[in-house]
Design a protein around this motif. Structure first.
Motif, mmCIF file in Angstrom:
data_model
loop_
_atom_site.group_PDB
_atom_site.id
_atom_site.type_symbol
_atom_site.label_atom_id
_atom_site.label_comp_id
_atom_site.label_asym_id
_atom_site.label_seq_id
_atom_site.Cartn_x
_atom_site.Cartn_y
_atom_site.Cartn_z
ATOM 1 N N MET A 197 16.598 101.756 37.976
ATOM 2 C CA MET A 197 16.261 100.462 37.650
ATOM 3 C C MET A 197 15.813 99.476 38.621
ATOM 4 S SD MET A 197 18.819 98.369 38.840
ATOM 5 C CE MET A 197 19.156 97.107 37.504
ATOM 6 N N VAL A 247 22.122 101.588 29.380
ATOM 7 C CA VAL A 247 22.781 99.951 29.669
ATOM 8 C C VAL A 247 21.899 99.241 28.785
ATOM 9 C CG1 VAL A 247 23.293 98.375 31.391
ATOM 10 C CG2 VAL A 247 23.109 100.820 31.992
ATOM 11 N N ASP A 270 18.203 99.926 29.708
ATOM 12 C CA ASP A 270 17.983 100.864 31.037
ATOM 13 C C ASP A 270 18.961 102.069 30.775
ATOM 14 O OD1 ASP A 270 18.519 101.339 33.812
ATOM 15 O OD2 ASP A 270 20.053 100.177 34.163
HETATM 16 N N1 SER Z 1 21.410 101.683 36.066
HETATM 17 C C1 SER Z 1 22.110 102.507 35.314
HETATM 18 C C2 SER Z 1 22.675 103.653 36.303
HETATM 19 O O1 SER Z 1 22.373 103.586 37.533
HETATM 20 C C3 SER Z 1 21.283 103.304 34.148
HETATM 21 O O2 SER Z 1 20.025 103.554 34.444
HETATM 22 O O3 SER Z 1 23.791 104.343 35.902
#
Ligand code: SER
Length: 618
Positions: free
Chosen positions: A42, A237, A257
């Motif tokens: 992300m 998420v 996410d």
């Molecule tokens: N941002 C969350 C993680 O790193 C899911 O992509 O786990």
């Protein structure tokens, strides 16, 4: 299923669901001084999760190279690695929980073929004092998905009792089921994004925990416990919150996410909790077996050493491939630590000759089609660093022998001195002591660890301000320096010639650092000319125009791009008058007048054929 097959199926599946597939960005995030390495997919999505329009639409997917330094000490068990690939997909204010969870369930059970009876999930328990309620919507969606697969799934609060037969959906609090780059809602800094999440676990089977040697044999096992029975393979998420005015509030858009560990999904697919048995590692482990004459799986120490070697060389190879050479500073220092630990573990296994480049070349062929690694350069750098460290070990050994001759036993402090002066990891010193019959004071190991902790806390204080998961600094000054970097590249090309291309950049609030291809040192006149050109542009106060277009149109229009980057089909182009035009994600200032006075503080060699400029705005 092989990792390459899982990666491909994942990207194809989400493409079918309307996602644009974007390339992985580098391990060192561009223009983000707050984090050492890319540790989640992300990170490159932050501007878009925060509201900026993505040129490729509202559904994005990729497989991202990631590195997590905080896990280095855990490497050696059956599931921790420093480098890993994160399968990611994002909804930018488009679909939400129902689609995401249904697709994920379908992907895992139908495409990868995982047995849903082995899948367990979590949901957020709620945080009433922050006005955030229990995520029953998520639990309800999972319940239906399991039901349709013929499984009755009950939802309960997790972690407090042994799992009963029908229990499959577990509520956890903000320590476990809230995701932001800084953790729980209370820890989020102003402007940070986050949200409740729903993790997916693979169950390797109850018999693992009951193994007679398991330290967890008498403990209550739950999905988040450490016994190794459950492995988290992905996390959804629901990123719809932001920290504003000290409170966590809903933001204007609802995002999803998702991040899943490629290597972990592969381990689940072969139902073996040992990640190092998947296809990405097996040829490497076989080579280490051949070089050491020892067998993987014989005992915990041998197996652990082989895992550390396999992990660390992969990470070091990817780092060097992304331009991070072993050094004493920041990212480079981590690369150096990886190399040294790999060599020390090799010594422990009895590998006395250089072997890092041989292992790295296996990874180069494994990843050839996905992340072409500059095999020769990586091999040469590893060879250089390994030779240097082996020489240091040789010197350190002399000091060790002297210490051993002068003292009846060695203290923790002496072991720590060996670590600081010669990079000797504790295990290496203990190994040498054992072989040479040198006594080690009781409590020396603890003393070493205490000293190490103090040392690490001191260096952590030095790097205070760095977020654990990174936080893109879109601060005003870095934005200005970012625009100045565009002006400077255009000026360099006018003054030095069109062979000048960008080879890297790093911007902090204080200065910009910029690497570019040019064969020789710049003369003072050339430096002055570049400064003048940039300052002329600033004086003109030209607007900075942002435009989205097809990559081909951008190239045809003469827009510059970063050498070696892979772009998506649609890109953003920033143009400053007639002077500069670059493919770039931004952000930039609205017009150049705000930049102030531009000065080149330093011009030096970065590596062969590459010059480095440090410049400031005053
Ligand atoms: N941002 C969350 C993680 O790193 C899911 O992509 O786990």
């Amino acid at each position: 299923m092989k990792t390459s097959e899982i990666r491909q199926k994942y990207l194809e599946y989400f493409k079918k669901k309307g996602h644009a597939v974007i390339p992985s960005c580098g391990l060192v995030p561009d223009n983000d001084p707050t984090t050492l390495f890319t540790s989640a997919g992300m990170q490159q999505m932050i501007p878009y999760l925060s509201g900026q329009k993505h040129p490729l639409g509202a559904r994005i997917a990729n497989s991202q190279k990631c590195l997590r330094t905080q896990d280095i000490e855990e490497v050696g068990d059956n599931r921790h690695t420093t480098f890993f690939e994160m399968l990611g997909n994002w909804s930018l204010n488009d679909f939400f929980k129902k689609e995401q969870l249904s697709w994920m369930f379908e992907f895992l059970t139908k495409e990868v073929g995982l047995d849903p009876h082995h899948l367990y999930v979590t949901a957020f328990k709620g945080l009433p004092e922050a006005g955030i309620s229990r995520d029953e919507e998520t639990a309800g969606i999972w319940k239906k998905l399991f039901k349709d697969a013929g499984i009755d799934a009950a939802d309960v609060v997790g972690g407090e009792h042994a799992i009963k037969d029908d229990e499959r959906i577990f509520y956890y609090d903000e320590m476990k089921n809230w995701w932001s780059r800084s953790g729980k809602p209370q820890a989020m800094p102003e402007g940070e994004l986050g949200g409740p999440d729903s993790e997916i676990f693979w169950d390797f089977g109850a018999e693992l925990k009951l193994h007679e040697n398991s330290p967890w044999a008498n403990e209550t096992c739950h999905v988040n416990c450490d016994c190794g029975r459950f492995l988290e393979i992905g996390n959804n998420v629901f990123m719809e919150y932001i920290k504003r005015g000290g409170a966590v509030v809903k933001m204007e858009q609802r995002n999803v996410d998702f991040g899943g560990g490629l290597e972990r999904v592969a381990a689940a697919s072969q139902n073996d909790p040992d990640i190092f048995k998947i296809d990405l590692f097996s040829p490497v482990i076989e080579t280490i077996e051949r070089l050491s004459g020892k067998k993987y799986g014989t005992d915990a120490k041998t197996t652990g050493a082989m895992r550390v070697i396999a992990d660390h060389i992969r990470s070091a190879a990817f780092l060097i491939g992304d331009g991070v050479l072993p050094s004493n500073k920041a990212q480079g220092y981590f690369a150096r630590r990886l190399v040294r630990r790999a060599v020390a573990k090799g010594q422990q296994l009895g590998i006395e000759k250089n072997f890092l480049s041989e292992i790295a070349s296996i990874y180069s062929s494994i990843y050839l089609n996905i992340y072409p690694l500059a095999a020769e350069q990586i091999g040469a750098e590893l060879e250089k660093e390994e030779t240097k460290f082996r020489r240091t070990i040789h010197e350190g050994l002399k000091v060790f022998k002297k210490m051993a001759a002068e003292n009846s036993m060695l203290s923790g402090k002496q072991l720590f001195d060996l670590y600081q002066s010669f990079g000797f990891p504790l295990e290496l010193s203990l190994e040498i002591a054992k072989e040479g019959g040198t006594a080690i004071a009781s409590g020396a190991e603890n003393e070493f660890r205490e000293d190490l902790k103090t040392h690490q806390e001191l260096s952590r204080t030095a790097s205070a301000g760095m977020f654990k998961g990174g936080l893109a600094d879109a601060g005003e000054q870095t934005t200005k320096l970012h625009t100045a970097a565009h002006l400077m590249l255009a000026a360099l090309r006018q003054v030095l010639g069109e062979h000048v291309v960008q080879r890297g950049s790093n911007i902090t609030a204080e200065r910009l650092r910029f690497d570019f291809a040019h064969p020789e040192k710049m003369t003072p006149e050339q430096i002055k000319r570049v400064e003048d050109l940039v300052n002329e542009q600033i004086a003109k106060n030209d607007p900075v125009n942002r435009e989205e277009m097809a990559l081909e149109d951008a190239r045809n229009s003469g827009a510059m791009g970063v050498f070696g980057s892979k772009y998506g089909e649609r890109v953003t182009v920033y143009a400053i008058g007639e002077f500069s035009k670059e493919i770039c994600g931004g952000p930039h200032v609205a017009s150049t007048g705000v930049l102030g006075h531009f000065r080149i503080a330093k011009e030096e060699s970065s590596s062969s054929g590459i010059r480095r400029i440090k410049a400031v705005l005053e």
